[in-house]
Design an enzyme around this catalytic site. Structure first.
Site, PDB file in Angstrom:
ATOM      1  N   GLY A  25       0.793  -1.022  -0.037  1.00 43.90           N
ATOM      2  CA  GLY A  25       0.046  -0.003  -0.123  1.00 43.90           C
ATOM      3  C   GLY A  25       0.827   1.310  -0.114  1.00 43.90           C
ATOM      4  O   GLY A  25       2.111   1.118  -0.386  1.00 43.90           O
ATOM      5  N   ASN A  26       0.366   2.277   0.318  1.00 45.60           N
ATOM      6  CA  ASN A  26       1.137   3.680   0.472  1.00 45.60           C
ATOM      7  C   ASN A  26       0.489   4.343   1.414  1.00 45.60           C
ATOM      8  O   ASN A  26      -0.608   4.161   2.154  1.00 45.60           O
ATOM      9  CB  ASN A  26       1.295   4.263  -0.751  1.00 45.60           C
ATOM     10  N   TYR A  27       1.065   5.760   1.615  1.00 47.00           N
ATOM     11  CA  TYR A  27       0.607   6.453   2.901  1.00 47.00           C
ATOM     12  C   TYR A  27      -0.512   7.315   2.916  1.00 47.00           C
ATOM     13  O   TYR A  27      -1.069   8.394   3.408  1.00 47.00           O
ATOM     14  CB  TYR A  27       1.809   7.367   3.336  1.00 47.00           C
TER      15      TYR A  27
END
Ligand code: CTP
Length: 399
Positions: free
Chosen positions: A211-213
């Site tokens: 995923g990512n932030y």
């Protein structure tokens, strides 16, 4: 509908028994997201208490031109008039309507009315015979001719015990009247806006993902703004903790593939497509159907590219205004302009990670808007204001 969200409303309350319903009007407007400042005439205070209206509106009620005569403190009605996006006089008594029609200025509500540059709505409330009296009917007509907006009284049982026309429109009718009136002049009325937002999660196994932030805040702020401008909104959202914007159709997705399918379905129908999602660029080529156990050897995860949703849909556009985002760390404008061309977008919203207060997670953003012939840097501001800036640019340059 969202059109009342963020609107600054002056609610003028006058001396009519319907003043008790102004508490419900305040509650409805606040529920719809408006900021409400109540102004009472002296006789309104015989029907409702400032404590009720002040508590519901979260602003002390204003009722006097001179706040503190000994200290020489007065209420600045000119500032109030400039502050408001709209003024609503509800209930509007026969006395106040007459004074409004004749330019009298002997209380704070009337001086504010005369100073207000915003649209003024009024909802008469009185007994049937007063309502039908030619003097009152003429005052209403005068106000309409001057551009004030009349929310007609309704028929039914009156406080006098008589039946007839004169009851103030019900609070929920007043708010829906305001919304439909605002919709008529809303810049994105009858437009469909599609927005991708948030991260995508690409599964490694049933309990792990890449995923990512991204938190989705920027995309959700764009959805809120589009609703305020009268659009119907489809928000295609990756996993976030945010509350769905009231009035939007929200399609929840997890992976880039799911986001692509949902965006493709909405794209052909929409007028404006905004790709603000932080879509994962890579995903595990093969997600393990079972949880990968650590006692086995350390796994090697082979990645493959995900579909570039903006690139794919941008290059099939048939008149949609396409807005992409670019998050860059170096050669920002050059990279963003390349994306504008390659992804066939009309606008790129450029985020530089070098700018403090920009990017993931926070409540502020600092972006530069790029079109084929313009570069417009926006200041560091809230994501809500940034969203407003993006739509101002779309409206000014493309509609
Ligand atoms: N985007 C998309 N689908 C992807 C990747 C990106 O729709 N699989 C969209 C994003 O929503 C954004 C724009 O493309 O509007 C730019 O994404 P960004 O990651 O900044 O650029 P990339 O094209 O992925 O290039 P790079 O990561 O190399 O900078």
């Amino acid at each position: 509908m969202g059109l009342l969200k963020g609107k600054r409303i002056l609610l003028g309350v006058t001396g009519s028994i319907a003043a008790y319903k102004s508490a419900i009007i305040v509650r409805e407007l606040v529920k719809a997201g408006s900021e409400v400042q109540v102004i009472c005439t002296p006789s309104a205070l015989q029907f409702v208490t400032p404590l009720t209206l002040g508590t519901l509106s979260k602003h002390p009620v204003l009722d006097a031109l001179v706040k503190d005569p000994e200290a020489g403190v007065w209420t600045n009605h000119v500032e109030l008039g400039l502050w408001a996006d709209l003024m609503l006089v509800a209930p509007a008594s026969a006395n106040t309507l007459s004074k409004m029609a004749h330019g009298e200025a002997d209380n704070l509500l009337l001086t504010t009315y005369l100073s207000a540059r915003c649209p003024v709505y009024f909802a008469p409330a009185m007994d049937h015979d007063m309502h039908e009296h030619p003097a009152n009917a003429e005052n209403i007509q005068t106000l309409i001719q001057r551009g004030n907006i009349h929310i007609p009284a309704e028929s039914g049982e009156l406080a006098s015990g008589l039946e007839g026309k004169g009851r103030m429109a019900e609070p929920e009718h007043i708010t829906s009247f305001l919304e439909s009136y605002l919709l008529e002049s809303a810049p994105l009325r009858e437009m469909k806006v599609m927005i991708t937002a948030g991260p995508t999660h690409e599964p490694i196994d049933p309990v792990r993902f890449i995923g990512n932030y991204s938190t989705g805040k920027m995309g959700y702020a764009l959805a809120e703004r589009a609703l305020q401008l009268g659009a119907s909104v489809t928000l295609i959202s990756g996993p976030t903790h945010l509350k769905s914007p009231a009035g939007a159709t929200v399609v929840n997705v997890h992976t880039a593939e799911e986001m692509h399918a949902a965006a493709k379905a909405a794209f052909s129908e929409c007028n404006i497509a905004i790709f603000s999602a932080a879509v994962a660029d890579f995903r595990p080529a093969q997600a393990s159907p079972e949880k990968i156990k650590k006692e086995n050897s350390v796994p090697v995860i082979h990645l493959e590219k995900t579909i570039d949703i903006l690139h794919t849909l941008g290059n099939t556009k048939t008149g949609q205004i396409v807005v992409g985002f670019a998050l860059e760390t170096e050669n920002e404008e050059e990279n963003a302009r390349r994306k504008l061309v390659q992804k066939n977008a009309d606008i790129i919203v450029l985020n530089s990670l070098r700018d403090e207060g920009a990017g993931f997670g926070g409540d502020t953003n600092k972006v530069t808007l790029l079109s084929s012939n313009k570069t417009v840097p926006l200041k560091l501001m809230s994501k809500a204001d940034t969203a407003a800036g993006v739509f101002d640019f779309i409206i000014e340059e493309f509609l």
